[in-house]
Design a protein around this motif. Structure first.
Motif, short mmCIF file in Angstrom:
data_model
loop_
_atom_site.label_atom_id
_atom_site.label_comp_id
_atom_site.label_asym_id
_atom_site.label_seq_id
_atom_site.Cartn_x
_atom_site.Cartn_y
_atom_site.Cartn_z
N ASP A 166 9.51 56.74 6.92
CA ASP A 166 10.04 57.21 8.19
C ASP A 166 10.49 56.00 9.00
OD1 ASP A 166 10.26 58.04 10.95
OD2 ASP A 166 9.23 59.90 10.36
N ALA A 167 11.81 55.90 9.25
CA ALA A 167 12.35 54.74 9.96
C ALA A 167 11.89 54.67 11.40
CB ALA A 167 13.88 54.78 9.88
N GLU A 168 11.69 55.83 12.03
CA GLU A 168 11.24 55.83 13.42
C GLU A 168 9.81 55.34 13.56
OE1 GLU A 168 11.84 59.69 15.09
OE2 GLU A 168 14.01 59.66 14.71
N GLN A 169 8.94 55.80 12.65
CA GLN A 169 7.55 55.38 12.70
C GLN A 169 7.31 54.06 11.99
OE1 GLN A 169 4.69 58.45 11.69
NE2 GLN A 169 6.18 60.06 12.18
N LYS A 170 8.30 53.65 11.21
CA LYS A 170 8.24 52.39 10.44
C LYS A 170 7.02 52.35 9.51
CE LYS A 170 10.69 49.53 13.80
NZ LYS A 170 11.99 49.65 13.41
N ARG A 171 6.80 53.47 8.83
CA ARG A 171 5.71 53.54 7.86
C ARG A 171 5.97 54.71 6.91
NH1 ARG A 171 1.53 57.27 8.60
NH2 ARG A 171 1.81 58.61 10.40
N VAL A 172 5.18 54.77 5.86
CA VAL A 172 5.26 55.86 4.91
C VAL A 172 4.51 57.06 5.48
CG1 VAL A 172 4.57 56.62 2.60
CG2 VAL A 172 5.47 54.32 2.93
#
Length: 197
Positions: A166-172
């Motif tokens: 997830d690019a917004e959360q910057k994590r898997v």
């Protein structure tokens, strides 16, 4: 006397009753030891001048739950270690079964051969085998939030969640599966005049 016979003689003379099972097949020797003797035998394999196994070249976990078409009643998890003696130009497979199936664990070989580090992490990640004494035992192939051990025979082959970045959360992140499972049946198409028949 062949090199393999020499190695077998030395192994029997050095370890004696500590060897639970010795098999010489296909030009290789495999010895099996008890979990309590695993670290002592491994140390002697490296340090004994007649053996001199300087290198650990591979280590892997094994799940025997489906072995012999399910007609197997022994311990479920094992660790197989492949050793090399450059000095003597011979190889050895060292095998140990974990004492418990519910909480599989054996001693770590990283204090003896530091090359065991990533192999033991992989066996932990994929099979859930705990290596006691390993100073950095964490997942190496799956995500840190991954649940289960995917190389176990009872691990489900069809999951209910998928992961994506997830690019917004910057994590898997994990989410319910977004595709419908389907059975793929191959179609066979034959033309009446295919191949001139």
């Amino acid at each position: 006397m062949s090199k393999l016979d020499t190695l077998q003689t030395v192994l029997v003379s050095v370890f004696g009753e500590k060897i639970q099972h010795l098999k010489s097949q296909f030009g290789e020797i495999t010895i099996q030891v008890a979990p309590a003797d695993y670290l002592v035998v491994a140390t002697a394999l490296r340090d004994h001048p007649e053996l001199a196994f300087e290198q650990l070249i591979d280590l892997c976990g094994l799940d025997y739950s489906g072995y012999n078409n399910g007609d197997y009643s022994g311990k479920r998890f094992a660790v197989s270690t492949h050793l090399l003696s450059v000095k003597n130009n011979w190889r050895l497979r060292l095998k140990v079964f974990c004492a418990e199936d519910d909480f599989p664990r054996v001693d770590a070989l990283t204090p003896i051969w530091n090359s065991a580090n990533w192999f033991e992490r992989e066996a932990f990640d994929l099979f859930g085998i705990i290596f006691e004494g390993h100073d950095d035992l964490r997942r190496i192939l799956t995500d840190y939030g991954f649940i289960g051990h995917p190389m176990r025979k009872d691990f489900p082959t069809m999951g209910n969640v998928e992961m994506r970045y997830d690019a917004e959360q910057k994590r898997v992140v994990y989410q319910p599966v977004t595709i419908e499972p389907r059975e793929i049946t191959p179609r066979i198409i034959r033309e009446n005049n295919y191949g001139g028949i």
